[in-house]
Structures are given as structure tokens and as C-alpha cells.
Motif scaffolding. Structure first.
Motif, PDB file in Angstrom:
ATOM      1  N   ALA A 114      10.788 -33.643 -46.725  1.00 24.64           N
ATOM      2  CA  ALA A 114      11.549 -32.427 -46.466  1.00 24.64           C
ATOM      3  C   ALA A 114      10.832 -31.667 -45.368  1.00 24.64           C
ATOM      4  O   ALA A 114       9.651 -31.337 -45.502  1.00 24.64           O
ATOM      5  CB  ALA A 114      11.659 -31.567 -47.719  1.00 24.64           C
ATOM      6  N   LEU A 115      11.525 -31.414 -44.278  1.00 25.42           N
ATOM      7  CA  LEU A 115      10.958 -30.678 -43.146  1.00 25.42           C
ATOM      8  C   LEU A 115      11.605 -29.302 -43.089  1.00 25.42           C
ATOM      9  O   LEU A 115      12.837 -29.184 -43.075  1.00 25.42           O
ATOM     10  CB  LEU A 115      11.217 -31.433 -41.842  1.00 25.42           C
ATOM     11  CG  LEU A 115      10.682 -30.772 -40.562  1.00 25.42           C
ATOM     12  CD1 LEU A 115       9.169 -30.707 -40.583  1.00 25.42           C
ATOM     13  CD2 LEU A 115      11.166 -31.527 -39.327  1.00 25.42           C
TER      14      LEU A 115
ATOM     15  N   VAL B 127       8.796 -17.124 -39.484  1.00 26.67           N
ATOM     16  CA  VAL B 127       7.668 -16.242 -39.809  1.00 26.67           C
ATOM     17  C   VAL B 127       7.051 -16.778 -41.100  1.00 26.67           C
ATOM     18  O   VAL B 127       7.759 -17.243 -41.987  1.00 26.67           O
ATOM     19  CB  VAL B 127       8.101 -14.765 -39.975  1.00 26.67           C
ATOM     20  CG1 VAL B 127       8.442 -14.135 -38.642  1.00 26.67           C
ATOM     21  CG2 VAL B 127       9.267 -14.622 -40.940  1.00 26.67           C
ATOM     22  N   HIS B 128       5.738 -16.694 -41.197  1.00 28.54           N
ATOM     23  CA  HIS B 128       5.057 -17.424 -42.265  1.00 28.54           C
ATOM     24  C   HIS B 128       5.405 -16.923 -43.659  1.00 28.54           C
ATOM     25  O   HIS B 128       5.385 -17.709 -44.619  1.00 28.54           O
ATOM     26  CB  HIS B 128       3.540 -17.404 -42.032  1.00 28.54           C
ATOM     27  CG  HIS B 128       3.065 -18.540 -41.188  1.00 28.54           C
ATOM     28  ND1 HIS B 128       2.107 -19.426 -41.584  1.00 28.54           N
ATOM     29  CD2 HIS B 128       3.463 -18.952 -39.952  1.00 28.54           C
ATOM     30  CE1 HIS B 128       1.909 -20.336 -40.646  1.00 28.54           C
ATOM     31  NE2 HIS B 128       2.713 -20.062 -39.638  1.00 28.54           N
ATOM     32  N   PHE B 129       5.700 -15.646 -43.807  1.00 31.03           N
ATOM     33  CA  PHE B 129       5.973 -15.164 -45.158  1.00 31.03           C
ATOM     34  C   PHE B 129       7.384 -15.508 -45.628  1.00 31.03           C
ATOM     35  O   PHE B 129       7.679 -15.411 -46.812  1.00 31.03           O
ATOM     36  CB  PHE B 129       5.708 -13.657 -45.279  1.00 31.03           C
ATOM     37  CG  PHE B 129       6.554 -12.787 -44.379  1.00 31.03           C
ATOM     38  CD1 PHE B 129       7.812 -12.372 -44.770  1.00 31.03           C
ATOM     39  CD2 PHE B 129       6.072 -12.364 -43.151  1.00 31.03           C
ATOM     40  CE1 PHE B 129       8.578 -11.561 -43.950  1.00 31.03           C
ATOM     41  CE2 PHE B 129       6.819 -11.556 -42.335  1.00 31.03           C
ATOM     42  CZ  PHE B 129       8.090 -11.154 -42.724  1.00 31.03           C
TER      43      PHE B 129
ATOM     44  N   ASP C 142       6.992 -24.901 -37.017  1.00 35.80           N
ATOM     45  CA  ASP C 142       7.209 -23.527 -36.568  1.00 35.80           C
ATOM     46  C   ASP C 142       7.764 -23.566 -35.153  1.00 35.80           C
ATOM     47  O   ASP C 142       6.992 -23.682 -34.184  1.00 35.80           O
ATOM     48  CB  ASP C 142       5.899 -22.740 -36.604  1.00 35.80           C
ATOM     49  CG  ASP C 142       5.326 -22.622 -38.012  1.00 35.80           C
ATOM     50  OD1 ASP C 142       6.135 -22.475 -38.942  1.00 35.80           O
ATOM     51  OD2 ASP C 142       4.102 -22.677 -38.181  1.00 35.80           O
ATOM     52  N   PRO C 143       9.083 -23.466 -34.970  1.00 27.89           N
ATOM     53  CA  PRO C 143       9.682 -23.651 -33.648  1.00 27.89           C
ATOM     54  C   PRO C 143       9.168 -22.683 -32.584  1.00 27.89           C
ATOM     55  O   PRO C 143       9.180 -23.023 -31.403  1.00 27.89           O
ATOM     56  CB  PRO C 143      11.176 -23.433 -33.906  1.00 27.89           C
ATOM     57  CG  PRO C 143      11.356 -23.713 -35.355  1.00 27.89           C
ATOM     58  CD  PRO C 143      10.103 -23.250 -36.004  1.00 27.89           C
TER      59      PRO C 143
ATOM     60  N   ASP D  46       8.998 -35.824 -30.120  1.00 25.81           N
ATOM     61  CA  ASP D  46       8.409 -36.170 -31.418  1.00 25.81           C
ATOM     62  C   ASP D  46       8.933 -35.272 -32.527  1.00 25.81           C
ATOM     63  O   ASP D  46       9.224 -35.729 -33.641  1.00 25.81           O
ATOM     64  CB  ASP D  46       6.881 -36.064 -31.351  1.00 25.81           C
ATOM     65  CG  ASP D  46       6.251 -37.181 -30.531  1.00 25.81           C
ATOM     66  OD1 ASP D  46       6.961 -38.163 -30.241  1.00 25.81           O
ATOM     67  OD2 ASP D  46       5.065 -37.061 -30.181  1.00 25.81           O
ATOM     68  N   ALA D  47       9.059 -33.970 -32.237  1.00 27.92           N
ATOM     69  CA  ALA D  47       9.560 -33.038 -33.241  1.00 27.92           C
ATOM     70  C   ALA D  47      11.015 -33.332 -33.576  1.00 27.92           C
ATOM     71  O   ALA D  47      11.425 -33.279 -34.746  1.00 27.92           O
ATOM     72  CB  ALA D  47       9.413 -31.603 -32.749  1.00 27.92           C
TER      73      ALA D  47
END
Length: 242
Positions: free
Chosen positions: A4-5, A10-12, A33-34, A42-43
Motif C-alpha cells: 500500500a503506497l 503534510v506529515h500529520f 511525499d510528492p 521510479d515513483a
């Protein structure tokens, strides 16, 4: 192992309660994190190969690529995933990006919908994987809205925002609201969005109290919703194999 990607802005605003649920179902969870991870070949290959792609929320607008150019590449990645017909879940900004990739309009509502409130499920919604959310307050945190994409089913609405959830076949699910909230980490939301709350004239103390009251029931319902959706994906996959 299944993968699962999650595209995180934002990290929160991460997978929250959904991450341990996915891991319990045998998924290896990874984040991309785009804004800082270039969406190069690759992404794109990783996103294409993942068994599940989740596009998370964030304070940006789905149409803000002139201000934040990475959104154009992310929109293209989402469009490719949709064309493949492979499992895709979008939450808040993620759902807006999905709707836009499907040709629907995304635009400001003219007001903010922030706080906990129950959804009104449509007839299709009551028969869908969202059925466990009936009467359960979910977290709303957005100022934009999307039109219902062509070929999609409307599953839920609120008085302030008519399009709260859509499905396009069994593999594509877009949620304007936040199903993933982990109440234990809600303080990070209040701090991360403190300027927006102040501009909207909202008291974080009220939201904090509401989260303490609503988060346990939401977490239980989220587990049922995600479980039903993943069950449906497995049924479709086994049918495709046969």
C-alpha cells in the motif's frame, strides 16, 4: 506481501487508524511525499505496481498547480492509476484530485466545513461499504468541494457539502471527510492547522473535546468500512484470476 503506497502532503495527515488495519490485512505500507519526492519514472512505477494507492489530505487546493507545481505530476499519476482501474482511495484533497482527474470540477465552497458531524448516506451509500458510518460523526476539514464525476455513485453528503463520498466501481473510493483520524494524534492537527482555525474563528478547545468524544466510535466504524472495501477488492481480484 501486498503493498500500500500512500501519497502524503503534510506529515500529520497520515494514514492514521488505517495504517495498522492495512498491516493487519497483510499490506506493507510505504509513504511518498510528492512535495519533496520527485514523481519521476521510479515513483510512477512504484505507484503503478502498488496493490493499493491512497492519496491523503492536505491544506492545498486540487487546482493549485500554478502555485505548487508538483501537483501537476501528482494529478497525472492519479489519472494513470484511474485509467488502470486499480484500487485507489482518496481522502479530502486526495478525493478532490481524483474527481478532477475524472473530469469533475473542483472549486471553493465559500465557507469552511471543519469539525465533527454525521453524514447523510444516499440509498447507494446505505448499501455500500460506508454503511457502518450511519449516525457516526466523522471529521470534516475542508473549504473546497468537487462535483460528482461522470460514472460515479454519490454515497454521502452533508447540509454544507452535497458531495462527501463517491465510488466508481468497486476499486475507486473518494472521501471528502477524514475517516482515518487517530484521536491520539489529533493535537498535531490542531497545531498544524492553528492559523486556519484562527482565521475561521474556531476554538481548538471545542474541537479537542469533540475529538475525545467522537474518535473511538469513528475508529471502530473506520475499521468496518476499510475491511468491507478490502474484502470487495479481494473478491474482484479472485474473480479476475478465475
Amino acid at each position: 506481501m501486498k503493498t500500500a503506497l500512500a501519497l502524503r502532503h503534510v506529515h500529520f495527515e497520515d494514514l492514521g487508524m488505517l495504517e495498522p488495519l492495512l498491516q493487519a490485512r497483510g499490506y506493507q505500507v510505504r509513504y511518498l511525499d510528492p512535495a519533496v519526492d520527485a514523481l519521476v519514472a521510479d515513483a510512477v512505477a512504484d505507484a503503478s505496481a502498488a496493490d493499493l494507492l491512497v492519496v491523503l489530505g492536505g491544506p492545498l487546493g486540487a487546482c493549485d498547480e500554478a502555485l505548487y507545481p508538483f501537483l501537476a505530476a501528482e494529478q497525472h499519476l492519479i489519472a494513470q492509476r484511474l485509467a488502470q482501474g486499480r484500487p485507489l482511495l482518496g481522502i479530502c484533497l486526495g478525493a478532490q484530485l481524483m474527481a478532477r482527474a475524472l473530469g469533475a470540477r473542483v472549486a471553493p465552497m465559500g465557507s469552511k466545513e471543519i469539525g465533527f458531524g454525521a453524514l447523510t448516506l444516499t440509498e447507494a451509500g446505505r448499501e455500500s461499504v460506508l454503511a457502518p458510518l450511519a449516525g457516526v460523526p466523522v471529521l470534516h476539514w475542508h473549504g473546497d468541494r468537487f462535483d460528482l464525476p461522470a460514472g460515479a455513485q454519490l454515497l454521502a453528503s452533508t447540509a454544507q457539502c452535497a458531495q462527501q463520498a463517491f465510488a466508481r466501481g468497486p476499486a475507486v473510493l473518494g472521501l471528502q471527510f477524514h475517516l482515518e483520524l487517530d484521536g491520539r494524534n489529533f493535537e498535531r492537527w490542531l497545531v498544524g492547522h492553528c492559523c486556519e482555525l484562527a482565521q475561521a474563528g474556531m476554538d481548538p478547545r471545542s474541537l479537542r473535546a469533540d475529538a475525545q468524544r467522537c474518535a473511538p466510535a469513528l475508529a471502530q466504524a473506520a475499521q468496518q468500512v476499510l475491511g468491507r472495501w478490502l474484502d470487495g477488492l479481494e473478491v474482484c481480484a479472485s474473480g479476475a484470476v478465475r
